[in-house]
Scaffold this motif. Structure first.
Motif, PDB file in Angstrom:
ATOM      1  N   ALA A 105       0.831  -1.207   0.000  1.00 32.13           N
ATOM      2  CA  ALA A 105       0.000   0.000   0.000  1.00 32.13           C
ATOM      3  C   ALA A 105       0.865   1.257   0.000  1.00 32.13           C
ATOM      4  CB  ALA A 105      -0.930  -0.004   1.212  1.00 32.13           C
ATOM      5  N   ARG A 106       1.933   1.249   0.772  1.00 27.67           N
ATOM      6  CA  ARG A 106       2.837   2.404   0.788  1.00 27.67           C
ATOM      7  C   ARG A 106       3.497   2.597  -0.566  1.00 27.67           C
ATOM      8  NH1 ARG A 106       7.453   3.211   4.422  1.00 27.67           N
ATOM      9  NH2 ARG A 106       7.470   5.068   3.133  1.00 27.67           N
ATOM     10  N   GLU A 107       3.954   1.497  -1.162  1.00 33.56           N
ATOM     11  CA  GLU A 107       4.591   1.588  -2.479  1.00 33.56           C
ATOM     12  C   GLU A 107       3.622   2.134  -3.521  1.00 33.56           C
ATOM     13  OE1 GLU A 107       5.867  -2.348  -3.289  1.00 33.56           O
ATOM     14  OE2 GLU A 107       7.482  -2.344  -1.792  1.00 33.56           O
ATOM     15  N   GLY A 108       2.343   1.794  -3.373  1.00 32.08           N
ATOM     16  CA  GLY A 108       1.336   2.236  -4.338  1.00 32.08           C
ATOM     17  C   GLY A 108       0.746   3.596  -4.043  1.00 32.08           C
ATOM     18  N   GLY A 109       1.220   4.260  -2.988  1.00 38.23           N
ATOM     19  CA  GLY A 109       0.716   5.587  -2.662  1.00 38.23           C
ATOM     20  C   GLY A 109      -0.729   5.601  -2.194  1.00 38.23           C
ATOM     21  N   LYS A 110      -1.188   4.499  -1.579  1.00 38.68           N
ATOM     22  CA  LYS A 110      -2.571   4.429  -1.106  1.00 38.68           C
ATOM     23  C   LYS A 110      -2.764   5.290   0.147  1.00 38.68           C
ATOM     24  CE  LYS A 110      -3.209   1.087  -4.122  1.00 38.68           C
ATOM     25  NZ  LYS A 110      -3.963   1.297  -5.376  1.00 38.68           N
ATOM     26  N   ARG A 111      -3.996   5.707   0.371  1.00 40.02           N
ATOM     27  CA  ARG A 111      -4.350   6.301   1.652  1.00 40.02           C
ATOM     28  C   ARG A 111      -4.268   5.198   2.702  1.00 40.02           C
ATOM     29  NH1 ARG A 111      -4.822  11.669   3.177  1.00 40.02           N
ATOM     30  NH2 ARG A 111      -5.710  12.894   1.494  1.00 40.02           N
ATOM     31  N   ILE A 112      -3.605   5.456   3.811  1.00 38.77           N
ATOM     32  CA  ILE A 112      -3.368   4.409   4.804  1.00 38.77           C
ATOM     33  C   ILE A 112      -4.006   4.795   6.133  1.00 38.77           C
ATOM     34  CG2 ILE A 112      -1.585   3.229   6.150  1.00 38.77           C
ATOM     35  CD1 ILE A 112       0.207   3.331   3.706  1.00 38.77           C
ATOM     36  N   THR A 334       7.846  16.416 -13.565  1.00 40.24           N
ATOM     37  CA  THR A 334       6.549  16.588 -14.215  1.00 40.24           C
ATOM     38  C   THR A 334       5.409  16.455 -13.217  1.00 40.24           C
ATOM     39  OG1 THR A 334       6.507  14.239 -14.793  1.00 40.24           O
ATOM     40  CG2 THR A 334       7.391  15.757 -16.432  1.00 40.24           C
ATOM     41  N   ARG A 335       5.628  15.670 -12.154  1.00 35.79           N
ATOM     42  CA  ARG A 335       4.604  15.540 -11.120  1.00 35.79           C
ATOM     43  C   ARG A 335       5.181  14.815  -9.915  1.00 35.79           C
ATOM     44  NH1 ARG A 335       0.797  10.377 -12.542  1.00 35.79           N
ATOM     45  NH2 ARG A 335       2.292   9.198 -13.782  1.00 35.79           N
ATOM     46  N   ILE A 336       4.522  15.006  -8.779  1.00 37.79           N
ATOM     47  CA  ILE A 336       4.850  14.263  -7.564  1.00 37.79           C
ATOM     48  C   ILE A 336       3.990  13.008  -7.557  1.00 37.79           C
ATOM     49  CG2 ILE A 336       4.959  14.329  -5.047  1.00 37.79           C
ATOM     50  CD1 ILE A 336       6.825  16.305  -6.521  1.00 37.79           C
ATOM     51  N   LEU A 337       4.626  11.851  -7.423  1.00 39.09           N
ATOM     52  CA  LEU A 337       3.897  10.586  -7.458  1.00 39.09           C
ATOM     53  C   LEU A 337       3.434  10.154  -6.073  1.00 39.09           C
ATOM     54  CD1 LEU A 337       6.244   8.721  -9.944  1.00 39.09           C
ATOM     55  CD2 LEU A 337       3.982   9.661 -10.449  1.00 39.09           C
ATOM     56  N   ALA A 338       4.250  10.367  -5.066  1.00 36.24           N
ATOM     57  CA  ALA A 338       3.892   9.944  -3.711  1.00 36.24           C
ATOM     58  C   ALA A 338       4.692  10.753  -2.708  1.00 36.24           C
ATOM     59  CB  ALA A 338       4.155   8.452  -3.513  1.00 36.24           C
ATOM     60  N   LEU A 339       4.058  11.050  -1.589  1.00 38.01           N
ATOM     61  CA  LEU A 339       4.729  11.733  -0.486  1.00 38.01           C
ATOM     62  C   LEU A 339       4.157  11.207   0.815  1.00 38.01           C
ATOM     63  CD1 LEU A 339       6.559  14.042   0.688  1.00 38.01           C
ATOM     64  CD2 LEU A 339       4.496  15.457   0.666  1.00 38.01           C
TER      65      LEU A 339
END
Length: 378
Positions: A105-112, A334-339
């Motif tokens: 989930a963290r790798e996929g940028g999911k809401r946790i 070009t964009r932020i993928l995950a933070l």
């Protein structure tokens, strides 16, 4: 920056919240042998809110069990962990299914969302250590029984909906939540309920005697600049004010043009070294040390420090705005993928950042870069 923190607690419109929840898939992750009652209750609550629970009990069996639960995480928009007493069976990786799901989930940028049982008297050591690892990045909630867990989950789902329906934006030095963003490319219109101070400042920008003021607007992964063409305030019964702002002659910000490699370091590596210095205080590599201006990622250090000092419930969103404005606005991404920004630990926060590099050749897949470390108040 001037940040309207009163917007953080604003509830969403019930109908819009319901519509947003209808598009959400919530993956339920836990050691099944000691959270059966909790799993049944939260699945029912998720259904009652209009979202869809994704849980192992109802996943298809065409794939192996390990593949099934990871595919379930991938297909979900929200990851929900319930941590009680048991860590779970160790897989060949050395982790339990719950921890593997969390990492996916963290790798996929999911809401946790992570809920930890208040009673820890019989908690396994493996699970205690897993909870410690989770708390590096996630603010967990404690629950005292199934009813309390359901209440907390329902409240948090509504908070997530409100955040998505009224995204944070940065207009010039002003940060607030917008109720509507209408972006046609060369014109952008915003509707927002903002503080009196921000409303007054934007009205002053509108009323300039000589020429229109240009301001930079940042939201999601978009960074543009435009002229303040109109600001309209509507005051409703009870004193609530809605502000409408229209930007015209909108264009992307002009990049610095200094993006280049240094002595064997690619432009992307130079930018990454600058981000590591800014975020984690790491020294620049030797090739870049004498040309530090070349490694400037474009992020405002003062705005970033202010954002990291904000309360945990808003720090992710505001830090992301500041980094997006600098990194994307300067042409370095070009964009932020995950933070991910972890809870404050003294003067430190754990940070993980992933972005899409701007320097791409035609037809090439965008390069992704990722860094992780500790932000330290300096």
């Amino acid at each position: 920056m001037e940040i309207d923190l009163t917007a953080a607690a604003r509830p969403g419109d019930p109908q819009e919240v319901r519509a947003w929840l209808a598009d959400q898939r919530v993956f339920i992750s836990s050691a099944m042998s000691d959270t059966g009652e909790e799993r049944q209750a939260v699945a029912a609550a998720i259904n009652a809110e209009g979202a869809r629970p994704v849980w192992f009990e109802e996943l298809g069996r065409d794939a192996s069990s390990e593949e099934a639960y990871l595919l379930g995480v991938d297909s979900s928009t929200i990851y929900l962990a319930i941590l009680k007493n048991l860590y779970g069976t160790l897989l060949p990786s050395g982790f339990s299914p719950t921890e593997e799901e969390y990492m996916r989930a963290r790798e996929g940028g999911k809401r946790i969302l992570v809920y930890v049982a208040a009673d820890e008297s019989t908690r396994e050591g493996h699970l205690r250590r897993f909870i410690d690892r989770v708390r590096v990045f996630v603010t967990t909630e404690s629950y005292a029984g199934v009813d309390d867990l359901v209440r907390r989950l329902r409240r948090r789902l509504h908070e997530l909906a409100a955040e998505r329906l009224s995204p944070w934006v940065k207009l010039g030095r002003y940060v607030f939540r917008a109720d509507l963003i209408d972006d046609s490319g060369d014109t952008v219109s915003l509707q927002a309920r903002v503080s009196e101070d921000i409303a007054h400042a934007l009205e002053q920008a509108r009323d300039r005697r000589w020429g229109r003021e240009r301001m930079r607007l940042t939201y999601a992964s978009r960074v543009v600049e435009g002229e303040i063409a109109a600001v309209r305030r509507t005051t409703r019964a009870g004193g609530a004010s809605m502000l409408e702002v229209r930007l015209e002659r909108v264009t992307p910000p002009q990049a610095s043009g200094l993006r280049s490699g240094i002595s064997g370091m690619s432009p992307a590596e130079v930018v990454e070294s600058g981000l590591r210095r800014l975020l984690f205080g790491e020294p620049l590599p030797a090739p870049a040390a004498g040309l530090s201006f070349m490694a400037d990622p474009g992020v405002d250090a003062d705005d970033l420090a202010q954002a990291f000092d904000l309360p945990t419930e808003v720090v992710d969103a505001i830090v992301r705005l500041v980094i997006t404005e600098g990194l994307v606005g300067s042409g370095n991404a070009t964009r932020i993928l995950a933070l991910s920004v972890g809870p404050r630990n003294g003067g430190s926060r754990r940070v993980a950042l992933e972005w899409e590099d701007a320097g791409q050749y035609a037809g090439a897949s965008p390069a992704r870069r990722r860094i992780e470390g500790n932000w330290q108040r300096r």
